[in-house]
Write an enzyme that holds these catalytic residues in place. Structure first.
Site, PDB file in Angstrom:
ATOM      1  N   GLN A  16       0.839  -1.191   0.000  1.00  0.00           N
ATOM      2  CA  GLN A  16       0.000   0.000   0.000  1.00  0.00           C
ATOM      3  C   GLN A  16       0.882   1.252   0.000  1.00  0.00           C
ATOM      4  OE1 GLN A  16      -1.713   2.158   2.658  1.00  0.00           O
ATOM      5  NE2 GLN A  16      -0.455   1.728   4.428  1.00  0.00           N
ATOM      6  N   LEU A  63     -18.399   4.266   9.146  1.00  0.00           N
ATOM      7  CA  LEU A  63     -19.348   4.871   8.219  1.00  0.00           C
ATOM      8  C   LEU A  63     -19.000   4.593   6.758  1.00  0.00           C
ATOM      9  CD1 LEU A  63     -19.924   8.355   9.905  1.00  0.00           C
ATOM     10  CD2 LEU A  63     -21.244   6.244  10.136  1.00  0.00           C
ATOM     11  N   GLU A  93      -6.826   0.820   5.529  1.00  0.00           N
ATOM     12  CA  GLU A  93      -6.068   0.185   6.616  1.00  0.00           C
ATOM     13  C   GLU A  93      -6.206   0.958   7.931  1.00  0.00           C
ATOM     14  OE1 GLU A  93      -1.576  -1.311   7.848  1.00  0.00           O
ATOM     15  OE2 GLU A  93      -2.021  -0.869   5.749  1.00  0.00           O
ATOM     16  N   ARG A  94      -6.268   2.291   7.867  1.00  0.00           N
ATOM     17  CA  ARG A  94      -6.448   3.071   9.105  1.00  0.00           C
ATOM     18  C   ARG A  94      -7.766   2.706   9.782  1.00  0.00           C
ATOM     19  NH1 ARG A  94      -7.092   8.107   9.781  1.00  0.00           N
ATOM     20  NH2 ARG A  94      -5.804   8.397  11.624  1.00  0.00           N
ATOM     21  N   ARG A  95      -8.842   2.570   8.987  1.00  0.00           N
ATOM     22  CA  ARG A  95     -10.138   2.191   9.552  1.00  0.00           C
ATOM     23  C   ARG A  95     -10.073   0.786  10.146  1.00  0.00           C
ATOM     24  NH1 ARG A  95     -13.068   3.076   4.236  1.00  0.00           N
ATOM     25  NH2 ARG A  95     -11.022   3.809   3.572  1.00  0.00           N
ATOM     26  N   GLU A 125      -7.560   6.234  -4.041  1.00  0.00           N
ATOM     27  CA  GLU A 125      -8.386   6.501  -2.866  1.00  0.00           C
ATOM     28  C   GLU A 125      -7.637   7.393  -1.886  1.00  0.00           C
ATOM     29  OE1 GLU A 125     -10.390   5.437   1.094  1.00  0.00           O
ATOM     30  OE2 GLU A 125      -8.301   5.419   0.494  1.00  0.00           O
TER      31      GLU A 125
END
Length: 276
Positions: A46, A67, A85-87, A118
């Protein structure tokens, strides 16, 4: 009434049309599903190198949930993260056992494209991460600068300028981060310098003098135009009165004293005698 597949009507993906069109063009049948976190793993390729502080995001997920779904692709019995990845990390920190995911069956090229674009639309990448991600699209997957511009919705010149940041050596990138030099336009001026030494000169001047964007442009032009004067070699010449020969010795420096010339002549005589 048939069951709807996708996000609820009250939840919208926060992306512009270029990203939505990309997902639509690549994926034949994206599926929205809940997937256990232990079956998901990050993408080792990534574009982002740092995920930053996820405490606030984890707190938000605790109170409101996720969300926006994570985008994944199937890998055997598991799923590799394409985007989000953060989510994903924040969801684990928040104690979630399952996370909403959009499952897409895409290849490596398409996965990188989605992940990079993204992040670009979210502005999550720093300029160097963005440049390296774009370079991967060019070098690994054969994209032209215009191809990338069309996918992202930026000008071709903007893509070319961002890619120029890959010319900056790693140690100078670290200096830029250390000095807080993060503006893309200023980094581009650094990348335009013709040598590593001039890049360093410009970085140090920006740090010491707190140069603005326009100041940096002006100084960049001055540094590029300034000629580097190489020191001239010192040449010792000797010709006897009869002019039957001429001796010339060139030194790789601009100044040489009399004693050094005498020592060199002695060394030459010694070597000639030994060869005889």
């Amino acid at each position: 009434m048939p069951k709807k597949i996708g996000l609820p009507d009250s939840v919208k993906m926060r992306h512009d049309t270029h990203f939505v069109e990309l997902l639509s063009s690549i994926s034949k049948s994206p599926l929205l599903r809940l997937i256990p976190v232990e079956k998901i793993y990050p993408n080792p390729n990534q574009p982002r190198s740092e995920l930053g502080d996820i405490e606030d995001l984890a707190d938000s997920i605790k109170s409101k949930g996720i969300l926006e779904p994570i985008i994944v692709r199937p890998k055997g019995d598991e799923y590799e993260i394409i985007s989000g990845e953060r989510r994903y990390r924040a969801a684990i920190k928040a104690g979630l056992k399952e996370v909403p995911c959009i499952e897409m069956d895409v290849d490596d090229k398409e996965s990188l494209e989605i992940s990079l674009i993204e992040n670009l639309h979210r502005k999550d990448l720093d300029p160097f991460e963005e440049a390296e991600g774009l370079r991967a699209l060019v070098e690994v997957y054969g994209y032209t600068h215009q191809d990338i511009a069309n996918k992202i919705g930026k000008s071709r010149i903007s893509i070319t300028e961002t890619l120029s940041l890959t010319k900056i050596p790693e140690d100078i990138r670290e200096l830029c981060n250390e000095y807080g030099i993060k503006a893309r336009t200023i980094l581009i001026q650094i990348a335009r310098q013709p040598s590593r030494e001039k890049m360093l000169d410009l970085v140090e001047k920006i740090r010491k003098e707190g140069l603005t964007r326009e100041d940096t442009r002006k100084l960049s032009r001055e540094l590029k135009e300034k000629k580097i004067e190489k020191p001239k070699n010192y040449v010792f010449k000797f010709r006897p009165p009869g002019k039957e020969y001429q001796l010339s010795i060139t030194f790789r420096k601009s100044k040489v004293d009399k004693e050094e010339i005498i020592n060199i002549l002695k060394e030459i005589i010694r070597r000639l005698e030994n060869e005889g």
